[in-house]
Structures are given as C-alpha cells and as structure tokens.
Motif scaffolding. Structure first.
Motif, PDB file in Angstrom:
ATOM      1  N   MET A   1      38.156  16.765  12.856  1.00 14.95           N
ATOM      2  CA  MET A   1      36.818  16.478  12.369  1.00 14.95           C
ATOM      3  C   MET A   1      35.842  17.195  13.294  1.00 14.95           C
ATOM      4  N   GLU A   2      34.911  17.938  12.694  1.00 14.56           N
ATOM      5  CA  GLU A   2      33.892  18.652  13.450  1.00 14.56           C
ATOM      6  C   GLU A   2      32.518  18.228  12.950  1.00 14.56           C
ATOM      7  N   PHE A   3      31.539  18.201  13.851  1.00 14.79           N
ATOM      8  CA  PHE A   3      30.182  17.788  13.510  1.00 14.79           C
ATOM      9  C   PHE A   3      29.215  18.948  13.699  1.00 14.79           C
ATOM     10  N   TYR A   4      28.330  19.141  12.710  1.00  6.34           N
ATOM     11  CA  TYR A   4      27.333  20.203  12.728  1.00  6.34           C
ATOM     12  C   TYR A   4      25.965  19.628  12.405  1.00  6.34           C
ATOM     13  N   LYS A   5      24.923  20.458  12.580  1.00  7.14           N
ATOM     14  CA  LYS A   5      23.555  20.081  12.238  1.00  7.14           C
ATOM     15  C   LYS A   5      23.004  21.080  11.230  1.00  7.14           C
ATOM     16  N   PHE A   6      22.271  20.570  10.234  1.00 10.89           N
ATOM     17  CA  PHE A   6      21.552  21.459   9.318  1.00 10.89           C
ATOM     18  C   PHE A   6      20.107  20.998   9.167  1.00 10.89           C
ATOM     19  N   ASP A   7      19.611  20.271  10.152  1.00 11.65           N
ATOM     20  CA  ASP A   7      18.242  19.774  10.102  1.00 11.65           C
ATOM     21  C   ASP A   7      17.236  20.913  10.305  1.00 11.65           C
ATOM     22  N   LYS A   8      15.976  20.597  10.218  1.00 12.86           N
ATOM     23  CA  LYS A   8      14.906  21.593  10.324  1.00 12.86           C
ATOM     24  C   LYS A   8      14.983  22.367  11.641  1.00 12.86           C
ATOM     25  N   ASP A   9      15.310  21.671  12.731  1.00 11.06           N
ATOM     26  CA  ASP A   9      15.361  22.329  14.034  1.00 11.06           C
ATOM     27  C   ASP A   9      16.460  23.380  14.146  1.00 11.06           C
ATOM     28  N   SER A  10      17.476  23.305  13.294  1.00  6.03           N
ATOM     29  CA  SER A  10      18.554  24.291  13.350  1.00  6.03           C
ATOM     30  C   SER A  10      18.308  25.458  12.395  1.00  6.03           C
ATOM     31  N   GLY A  11      17.185  25.436  11.691  1.00  2.00           N
ATOM     32  CA  GLY A  11      16.860  26.490  10.732  1.00  2.00           C
ATOM     33  C   GLY A  11      16.013  27.596  11.327  1.00  2.00           C
ATOM     34  N   LYS A  12      15.676  28.552  10.481  1.00  3.51           N
ATOM     35  CA  LYS A  12      14.832  29.687  10.871  1.00  3.51           C
ATOM     36  C   LYS A  12      13.668  29.804   9.895  1.00  3.51           C
ATOM     37  N   ALA A  13      12.525  30.195  10.438  1.00  2.00           N
ATOM     38  CA  ALA A  13      11.333  30.382   9.604  1.00  2.00           C
ATOM     39  C   ALA A  13      11.518  31.597   8.701  1.00  2.00           C
ATOM     40  N   ILE A  14      11.157  31.442   7.441  1.00  2.00           N
ATOM     41  CA  ILE A  14      11.235  32.535   6.463  1.00  2.00           C
ATOM     42  C   ILE A  14       9.809  32.873   6.023  1.00  2.00           C
ATOM     43  N   SER A  15       9.464  34.154   6.158  1.00  2.00           N
ATOM     44  CA  SER A  15       8.122  34.593   5.748  1.00  2.00           C
ATOM     45  C   SER A  15       8.172  35.727   4.726  1.00  2.00           C
ATOM     46  N   LYS A  16       9.367  36.216   4.432  1.00  2.00           N
ATOM     47  CA  LYS A  16       9.536  37.295   3.462  1.00  2.00           C
ATOM     48  C   LYS A  16       8.976  36.875   2.104  1.00  2.00           C
ATOM     49  N   PHE A  17       8.379  37.792   1.370  1.00  2.42           N
ATOM     50  CA  PHE A  17       7.783  37.547   0.049  1.00  2.42           C
ATOM     51  C   PHE A  17       6.604  36.570   0.128  1.00  2.42           C
ATOM     52  N   ASN A  18       5.891  36.565   1.251  1.00  2.98           N
ATOM     53  CA  ASN A  18       4.760  35.647   1.425  1.00  2.98           C
ATOM     54  C   ASN A  18       5.217  34.197   1.478  1.00  2.98           C
ATOM     55  N   SER A  19       6.442  33.966   1.907  1.00  2.00           N
ATOM     56  CA  SER A  19       6.990  32.617   1.988  1.00  2.00           C
ATOM     57  C   SER A  19       6.595  31.951   3.302  1.00  2.00           C
TER      58      SER A  19
END
Length: 118
Positions: A1-19
C-alpha cells in the motif's frame, strides 16, 4: 500500500490559453482503464478483499481509514490517494462518510505523477 497526495499544494499553476487554475496530475494509461466513483455513507465499508488489478483510490471528500494485509489502519482524507498492487489485500471504512474516485488498470504508476504523502 502506497500513499500519495493530489491536493492543491501538489499541483502546478496553469496559465496557458489565458487559464488560471491549479492542475494536480494523477495518472496516465494506454491500456483499458476503469474509473468509478464510490459513495460511502456513515459507517460505510469497502470490505476486505484482494485487488483484482492495480487500483488507485482518490479521496474527494470526507475521511476514513484503510488497511492492507496487516490489521493496521491509516487515516485518509480529502486530497489523499492510496495505491494497491494487484492481489494486495485491503479494506476501506469510514465513520462519517466519504466520496472517492477509484481507478483500476493493469498499468498504473502513480509515482510518475503524484508526490508521496509524508
């Protein structure tokens, strides 16, 4: 069993296409993949069983507990991901309720996309 995070802090900002949003990558597959949503009410249980294929459980809201073959429970909550290999015994339960996305596929490699939970 392995544990991971996918919360906001583990993400990256996306600005492509005016996002303007945060993207937390989870998985990529080329083989057949089953994706489902599990709704566990108060005192809900996904009974102790072997994983038929590798599976990734993504906790969307609520909280609960998971265990592997040893009867040692680990708390899980929104933003956590739990990965079980094929044939690995496991159980999920909650006292308050939780909603989770489950991804099942022969080719899951969550460590390529998500950081491990510390």
């Amino acid at each position: 069993m392995e544990f991971y995070k996918f919360d906001k802090d583990s993400g990256k900002a996306i600005s492509k296409f005016n996002s303007n949003f945060i993207m937390s990558r989870i998985i990529q597959t080329e083989k057949v993949t089953h994706i489902g949503c599990m709704h566990l009410e108060e005192k809900g249980v996904i009974g102790y069983h072997q994983a038929v294929t590798p599976q990734l459980l993504l906790i969307m809201n609520g909280e609960g507990y998971v265990r592997g073959e040893p009867e040692e429970y680990f708390i899980i909550q929104s933003g956590d991901a739990v990965f079980w290999k094929k044939d690995e015994w496991h159980e999920t339960k909650t006292y308050k309720g939780l909603t989770a996305i489950v991804i099942e596929s022969e080719e899951l490699n969550p460590s390529s996309f998500m950081p491990m939970k510390k």
